[in-house]
Design an enzyme around this catalytic site. Structure first.
Site, PDB file in Angstrom:
ATOM      1  N   LYS A 115       0.842  -1.211   0.000  1.00  0.00           N
ATOM      2  CA  LYS A 115       0.000   0.000   0.000  1.00  0.00           C
ATOM      3  C   LYS A 115       0.871   1.253   0.000  1.00  0.00           C
ATOM      4  CE  LYS A 115      -4.099  -1.955   0.188  1.00  0.00           C
ATOM      5  NZ  LYS A 115      -4.596  -2.623   1.383  1.00  0.00           N
ATOM      6  N   LYS A 197      -2.516 -11.221  -9.281  1.00  0.00           N
ATOM      7  CA  LYS A 197      -3.859 -11.772  -9.042  1.00  0.00           C
ATOM      8  C   LYS A 197      -4.911 -10.793  -9.530  1.00  0.00           C
ATOM      9  CE  LYS A 197      -3.854  -9.877  -4.338  1.00  0.00           C
ATOM     10  NZ  LYS A 197      -4.972  -9.028  -4.061  1.00  0.00           N
ATOM     11  N   LYS A 200      -9.531  -5.553  -7.462  1.00  0.00           N
ATOM     12  CA  LYS A 200     -10.581  -4.563  -7.733  1.00  0.00           C
ATOM     13  C   LYS A 200     -10.019  -3.309  -8.394  1.00  0.00           C
ATOM     14  CE  LYS A 200     -13.183  -5.583  -3.542  1.00  0.00           C
ATOM     15  NZ  LYS A 200     -12.290  -5.395  -2.383  1.00  0.00           N
TER      16      LYS A 200
HETATM   17  P1  TYM Z   1     -10.679  -7.617  -0.136  1.00  0.00           P
HETATM   18  O1  TYM Z   1     -11.818  -6.665  -0.170  1.00  0.00           O
HETATM   19  O2  TYM Z   1      -9.419  -7.206  -0.806  1.00  0.00           O
HETATM   20  O3  TYM Z   1     -11.093  -8.997  -0.755  1.00  0.00           O
HETATM   21  C1  TYM Z   1     -12.245  -9.676  -0.319  1.00  0.00           C
HETATM   22  C2  TYM Z   1     -12.005 -11.177  -0.326  1.00  0.00           C
HETATM   23  O4  TYM Z   1     -11.662 -11.626  -1.635  1.00  0.00           O
HETATM   24  C3  TYM Z   1     -10.437 -12.357  -1.593  1.00  0.00           C
HETATM   25  N1  TYM Z   1      -9.680 -12.117  -2.834  1.00  0.00           N
HETATM   26  C4  TYM Z   1      -9.156 -13.092  -3.588  1.00  0.00           C
HETATM   27  N2  TYM Z   1      -9.148 -14.436  -3.443  1.00  0.00           N
HETATM   28  C5  TYM Z   1      -8.549 -15.162  -4.406  1.00  0.00           C
HETATM   29  N3  TYM Z   1      -7.968 -14.619  -5.501  1.00  0.00           N
HETATM   30  C6  TYM Z   1      -7.942 -13.276  -5.699  1.00  0.00           C
HETATM   31  N4  TYM Z   1      -7.395 -12.769  -6.811  1.00  0.00           N
HETATM   32  C7  TYM Z   1      -8.541 -12.444  -4.693  1.00  0.00           C
HETATM   33  N5  TYM Z   1      -8.709 -11.104  -4.556  1.00  0.00           N
HETATM   34  C8  TYM Z   1      -9.397 -10.926  -3.406  1.00  0.00           C
HETATM   35  C9  TYM Z   1      -9.695 -11.801  -0.386  1.00  0.00           C
HETATM   36  O5  TYM Z   1      -8.743 -12.742   0.084  1.00  0.00           O
HETATM   37  C10 TYM Z   1     -10.839 -11.592   0.588  1.00  0.00           C
HETATM   38  O6  TYM Z   1     -11.184 -12.802   1.223  1.00  0.00           O
HETATM   39  N6  TYM Z   1      -8.731  -7.067   4.439  1.00  0.00           N
HETATM   40  C11 TYM Z   1      -9.831  -7.678   3.685  1.00  0.00           C
HETATM   41  C12 TYM Z   1     -11.204  -7.229   4.168  1.00  0.00           C
HETATM   42  C13 TYM Z   1     -11.484  -7.481   5.600  1.00  0.00           C
HETATM   43  C14 TYM Z   1     -11.641  -8.756   6.219  1.00  0.00           C
HETATM   44  C15 TYM Z   1     -11.925  -8.461   7.594  1.00  0.00           C
HETATM   45  C16 TYM Z   1     -11.588 -10.059   5.756  1.00  0.00           C
HETATM   46  C17 TYM Z   1     -11.633  -6.518   6.565  1.00  0.00           C
HETATM   47  N7  TYM Z   1     -11.904  -7.122   7.749  1.00  0.00           N
HETATM   48  C18 TYM Z   1     -12.140  -9.491   8.510  1.00  0.00           C
HETATM   49  C19 TYM Z   1     -11.801 -11.098   6.677  1.00  0.00           C
HETATM   50  C20 TYM Z   1     -12.074 -10.809   8.021  1.00  0.00           C
HETATM   51  C21 TYM Z   1      -9.685  -7.271   2.234  1.00  0.00           C
HETATM   52  O7  TYM Z   1      -9.098  -6.266   1.936  1.00  0.00           O
HETATM   53  O8  TYM Z   1     -10.376  -8.050   1.377  1.00  0.00           O
END
Ligand code: TYM
Length: 334
Positions: A115, A197, A200
């Protein structure tokens, strides 16, 4: 006696359209887990503020993430589907956990380093303590399983560290939570350009979004990197070809995958044909979800109801944990 259900928690940031990575890394597991576990799933709007301080689009993005979760099969009657900022107790726990979090450790977190690279003008304390807030999200429900993709593994390790530190310093309040996927291996859905990967915010042409129109899906897949094909039987696949097979395994039938595996192995594969097949299977997979999302988004009253009902369930669970936390810490003066 009825056996108590084990607790599950996870979240997704509302920073853009959801994509195949979010689906296969997270939401697919949410949907499977909702039957047998006590589930708390949220839209991580506070986390999105660490990198997206402009909130003009936030409400629409929160609605979209909720709608996308529901369109993928999540049932708000079975789970608590809520918005992170509605659970004020999380802010309290975040504050307490911050006293157990060390600056040096946080600075070494790979997601923080990424980040910093992406947003060099906005290295705020919220970004540094991102994993502390995430630990608070999980621990506030005393969750045991956290369905996430591979990129979140380290955050879970940090969460376990804070849970253990709290338990040792005060009293045993938190179980150790673990990243979860039904097939054990955590998922990483690769991008279509063969590097990194799906995400978004980065490389939009190499990411397939649940909101993509059929033609956009076809175009993105047909543009995916390939080469002139193998020249020796049973060769190793280059990464970008392995990625195409991986995507095919997610959305195509096992017969289709086998057909193209065999063609690869005997050097008769034509990548144009493979990509056409993958594109059609992808369209079949995405288009019903996209249509359901649009219907749900048109019903704002329904989404408000879902959020309110989700917040009520989440607050009940969080308040029970916070009573234990305050007692364990000796913050009970009356
Ligand atoms: P975020 O918003 O980036 O992504 C949401 C979920 O999607 C999964 N993900 C992926 N899995 C496989 N391949 C990919 N290319 C890929 N891109 C995204 C992420 O692993 C995630 O499960 N920090 C977290 C949000 C969060 C969270 C939490 C998650 C905040 N509090 C508490 C679990 C528990 C995040 O930025 O996810």
């Amino acid at each position: 006696m009825k056996k108590e259900k084990e607790i599950v928690m996870s979240g997704i940031r509302p920073t853009g359209f959801l994509h195949l990575g979010n689906y296969f890394g997270a939401i697919q597991n949410y949907v499977k887990m909702q039957e047998d576990y006590e589930c708390y799933f949220m839209v991580a709007d506070l986390h999105s503020l660490t990198t997206h301080p402009d909130t003009k689009e936030l409400k629409a993005n929160v609605h979209r993430v909720l709608a996308e979760n529901i369109a993928c099969g999540l049932d708000p009657e079975k789970v608590a589907l809520y918005c992170q900022s509605h659970l004020y107790q999380t802010a309290e726990l975040y504050l307490y956990l911050n006293m157990l979090a060390y600056k040096g450790e946080l600075e070494k977190t790979p997601t923080f380093k990424d980040k910093v690279r992406q947003h060099p003008d906005n290295i705020n304390a919220g970004l540094l303590t991102y994993p502390v807030l995430m630990a608070a999200d999980i621990l506030i429900h005393r969750a045991k399983y956290v369905p996430v993709g591979k990129d979140q593994e380290q955050h879970l390790e940090i969460t376990r560290t804070y849970a253990n530190r709290f338990n040792h310093r005060y009293e045993e309040v938190f179980p150790e939570p673990f990243a979860f996927n039904f097939n054990n291996e955590l998922v990483k859905v690769p991008s279509l350009d063969g590097s990194g990967k799906m995400s978004k915010s980065e490389n939009q042409m190499a990411t397939i979004f649940l909101a993509d129109e059929d033609d956009a899906i076809r175009k993105k897949i047909m543009k995916a990197k390939t080469d002139s094909g193998p020249t020796l039987n049973n060769s190793l696949k280059p990464d970008y070809i392995e990625n195409l097979f991986l995507l095919m395994k997610l959305v195509s039938s096992s017969e289709t995958v086998k057909l193209f595996e065999d063609k690869f192995d005997n050097c008769t594969i034509r990548y144009g044909d493979m990509k056409k097949q993958l594109a059609e299977d992808m369209v079949q997979f995405i288009s019903p979800i996209r249509k359901r999302v649009n219907d749900i988004l048109n019903d704002e009253a329904y989404l408000q109801k879902v959020m309110k009902q989700g917040a009520e369930k989440a607050i009940a669970s969080a308040e029970a944990t916070m009573q234990k936390v305050r007692n364990a810490m000796g913050l009970n003066y009356f």
